[in-house]
Scaffold this motif. Structure first.
Motif, PDB file in Angstrom:
ATOM      1  N   UNK A 350       5.996   2.547  69.974  1.00 44.51           N
ATOM      2  CA  UNK A 350       5.521   3.355  71.091  1.00 44.51           C
ATOM      3  C   UNK A 350       6.465   3.429  72.271  1.00 44.51           C
ATOM      4  N   UNK A 351       7.661   2.825  72.131  1.00 46.23           N
ATOM      5  CA  UNK A 351       8.648   2.845  73.210  1.00 46.23           C
ATOM      6  C   UNK A 351       9.750   3.846  72.822  1.00 46.23           C
ATOM      7  N   UNK A 357      18.458   9.409  76.392  1.00 46.91           N
ATOM      8  CA  UNK A 357      18.591   8.102  75.766  1.00 46.91           C
ATOM      9  C   UNK A 357      17.966   6.977  76.554  1.00 46.91           C
ATOM     10  N   UNK A 358      17.143   7.295  77.550  1.00 46.86           N
ATOM     11  CA  UNK A 358      16.467   6.278  78.350  1.00 46.86           C
ATOM     12  C   UNK A 358      15.194   5.839  77.641  1.00 46.86           C
ATOM     13  N   UNK A 359      15.013   4.541  77.537  1.00 45.38           N
ATOM     14  CA  UNK A 359      13.829   4.001  76.859  1.00 45.38           C
ATOM     15  C   UNK A 359      12.604   4.188  77.754  1.00 45.38           C
ATOM     16  N   UNK A 360      11.519   4.654  77.135  1.00 45.04           N
ATOM     17  CA  UNK A 360      10.281   4.916  77.862  1.00 45.04           C
ATOM     18  C   UNK A 360       9.215   3.901  77.496  1.00 45.04           C
ATOM     19  N   UNK A 361       8.307   3.681  78.431  1.00 51.38           N
ATOM     20  CA  UNK A 361       7.161   2.846  78.141  1.00 51.38           C
ATOM     21  C   UNK A 361       6.134   3.620  77.347  1.00 51.38           C
ATOM     22  N   UNK A 363       3.483   4.663  78.310  1.00 52.30           N
ATOM     23  CA  UNK A 363       2.894   5.699  79.165  1.00 52.30           C
ATOM     24  C   UNK A 363       3.806   6.910  79.334  1.00 52.30           C
ATOM     25  N   UNK A 364       4.966   6.875  78.665  1.00 49.48           N
ATOM     26  CA  UNK A 364       5.900   7.984  78.741  1.00 49.48           C
ATOM     27  C   UNK A 364       6.838   7.952  79.926  1.00 49.48           C
ATOM     28  N   UNK A 365       6.702   6.949  80.786  1.00 46.17           N
ATOM     29  CA  UNK A 365       7.572   6.830  81.957  1.00 46.17           C
ATOM     30  C   UNK A 365       8.775   5.926  81.629  1.00 46.17           C
ATOM     31  N   UNK A 366       9.932   6.203  82.246  1.00 43.91           N
ATOM     32  CA  UNK A 366      11.106   5.355  81.990  1.00 43.91           C
ATOM     33  C   UNK A 366      10.827   3.893  82.347  1.00 43.91           C
TER      34      UNK A 366
END
Length: 545
Positions: A350-351, A357-361, A363-366
């Protein structure tokens, strides 16, 4: 007498800044301390660097010393010990003819008092002795102490063995032992506290020490520095004889600089990346395992220790104990270094990554920039954090290095006010039980904001707790091996930490004027730092050449 620090010959008079000396010792064993002194405190029950050297090594003594490399037991204030047939009673014979430094006799009553003092002041019980099934400690006569357990817990011996013993006639009057700085310490040890400044601490030989012919030097002095680099320079110049210093490349940067320079770095534990499992996303085992698979521990070890120290086994079990204690299941459970697989695993958990290329949480936020906590000025840990940061950057996870002075560093780890942190594995001992018990037992953990004594990941698990209990409930090695196998399995499945490198001692020696150091050929201690239970053996064994 000069009122300045004079670092001349190691075996010489050493005036301490702004302090009048009681006498001029003929021979002084000089030790470099790669950190500032935090204040005048000789309380042996305050944690870490909050007390001054030589509190634990020269002033106060324990009953026994248990060598973490091989389990060898050296008698100190205790001469022998024996378990009852049901392993619920431990009887210790106390040494005769010992006196406190104020001339009063030492007896078994002082030993019983010391343990019961911790019971009355649980904030001092950093080793959790009174949480280890001990229900009573009594002196049955002047030379005998009996420890009674309500449940079998034979591994508790090492914690009993290493407790500093204090004088009942002094400490029974202490009103607030948590804040007591013990400015005029009375001990049974080989040295007496003498002078203190923010730059240096010195202790003089105890002329009435119970061990005949010991110590062989008249004084021992510690000199503070701002970090490892300055400490190394003092050793190279011959201004100090001994240092516990992590030299980046000890062969090139130290041994090659002079014939009198040597080092001994025995492996006794691990350095690990701890996750703060009380906060997201580090409370998610899938996230932790993904990070673990992205860290190149060989690169970490090579860059931090120039190939001198190997990468840690993922189980955390040290080389000398792997043949007997490492379970075969560790090979299947341990994460393998594979950045591509790590990237896929995080995405599957889910990440995801965005277009940049920034990994997201989830919740979809960086994800934010996570802090990697290390000790201030600790060059090896700083390098470790740099490599980890580079490895995680490839996953789209950004980090920053958070250097903190020791009291703050330790406090952040213990109170779970960090993200990720590099520290050592707690609980060195003759089997992996000691490492797993001290590092992950529930009684050494605490909720975020509260002080955990040694479970720095703040990780608990019922199966792990059951395995720890099973080990301590038997003296049968086959049953103990089953318990260790379960401990290893639970920790590898959950990854509350990532063992990174072997944790060695960092002894460096300048033997131009002093000999008698512990070495691989004469490992009379496990490479302990100078102000520790094992360090006492070095203080009494070093001698002028």
């Amino acid at each position: 007498m000069n009122n300045r620090i004079l670092l001349t010959a190691a075996l010489s008079v050493l005036p301490l800044s702004g302090l009048a000396l009681a006498q001029d010792p003929k021979t002084t064993f000089n030790i470099v301390n790669p950190a500032p002194f935090s204040g005048k405190n000789y309380n042996p029950y305050t944690p870490g660097a909050q007390h001054l050297p030589p509190t634990l090594s020269g002033i106060y003594e324990s009953l026994f010393y248990v060598n973490g490399l091989d389990g060898k037991i050296t008698p100190v204030l205790g001469t022998k010990s024996a378990w009852s047939s049901d392993n619920k009673t431990l009887t210790v014979t106390v040494r005769s003819g010992v006196r406190w430094s104020d001339g009063k006799p030492f007896t078994a009553s002082d030993v019983a008092f010391s343990f019961n003092f911790l019971k009355a002041n649980p904030g001092l019980d950093l080793g959790g002795i009174w949480k280890s099934n001990v229900i009573a400690v009594k002196a049955s006569n002047p030379n005998t102490v009996v420890f009674t357990f309500d449940k079998v817990n034979t591994p508790a011996f090492i914690y009993i063995a290493h407790l500093p013993i204090v004088a009942e006639h002094i400490w029974s009057t202490v009103k607030d032992p948590l804040t007591f700085t013990n400015d005029a310490p009375v001990g049974t040890g080989p040295f007496l506290a003498e002078t203190y400044s923010t730059q240096a601490v010195r202790a003089l030989k105890n002329p009435n020490y119970w061990m005949k012919g010991k110590p062989a030097v008249d004084a021992v002095a510690w000199f503070s520095t701002s970090g490892n680099d300055t400490a190394l320079l003092k050793m190279l110049k011959g201004e100090t004889d001994y240092g516990y210093v992590a030299v980046p490349d000890p062969n090139k940067d130290y041994v090659a600089k002079g014939n009198s320079l040597s080092y001994w770095w025995p492996v006794n534990s691990v350095n690990a990346l701890y996750f703060n499992t009380t906060k997201a996303p580090f409370n998610d085992v899938a996230f932790r395992r993904g990070i673990a698979a992205a860290i190149n521990t060989k690169e970490v070890a090579d860059k931090a220790y120039a190939g001198v120290v190997p990468a840690a086994d993922p189980s955390g079990i040290i080389p000398g104990q792997q043949k007997l204690w490492r379970p075969a299941a560790a090979d299947q459970l341990a994460p393998k270094f594979d950045p591509v697989a790590a990237d896929r695993a995080l995405t599957a958990a889910g990440y995801k990554k965005d277009a940049q290329g920034v990994r997201l949480g989830k919740d979809g936020q960086p994800l934010p920039t996570y802090k990697l906590l290390v000790g201030s000025g600790w060059t090896d840990y700083i390098t470790i954090a740099q490599v980890i940061g580079d490895n995680l950057k490839k996953l789209g996870i950004t980090t920053s290095i958070d250097q903190q002075v020791y009291p703050s560093y330790a406090g952040s780890l213990q109170s779970a006010t960090y993200d990720m942190g590099v520290s050592w594995g707690w609980g060195t001992g003759p089997t992996p039980y000691n490492l797993y018990y001290q590092s992950f037992a529930a009684e050494f953990s605490a909720p975020a904001g509260k002080q955990a004594s040694s479970n720095l990941a703040h990780f608990t698990d019922p199966a792990l707790s059951a395995a720890i209990d099973a080990y301590s409930a038997t003296s049968n090695q086959a049953e103990q091996k089953k318990a260790v196998s379960e401990m290893v399995s639970v920790v590898l499945k959950n990854m509350p930490w990532v063992p990174l490198t072997a944790r060695t001692s960092f002894n460096i020696y300048n033997s131009s004027r002093v000999t008698g150091f512990p070495t691989a050929q004469d490992p009379y201690n496990d490479g302990s730092p100078s102000d520790s239970v094992g360090g006492r053996l070095m203080l009494i064994n070093v001698r002028p050449k």
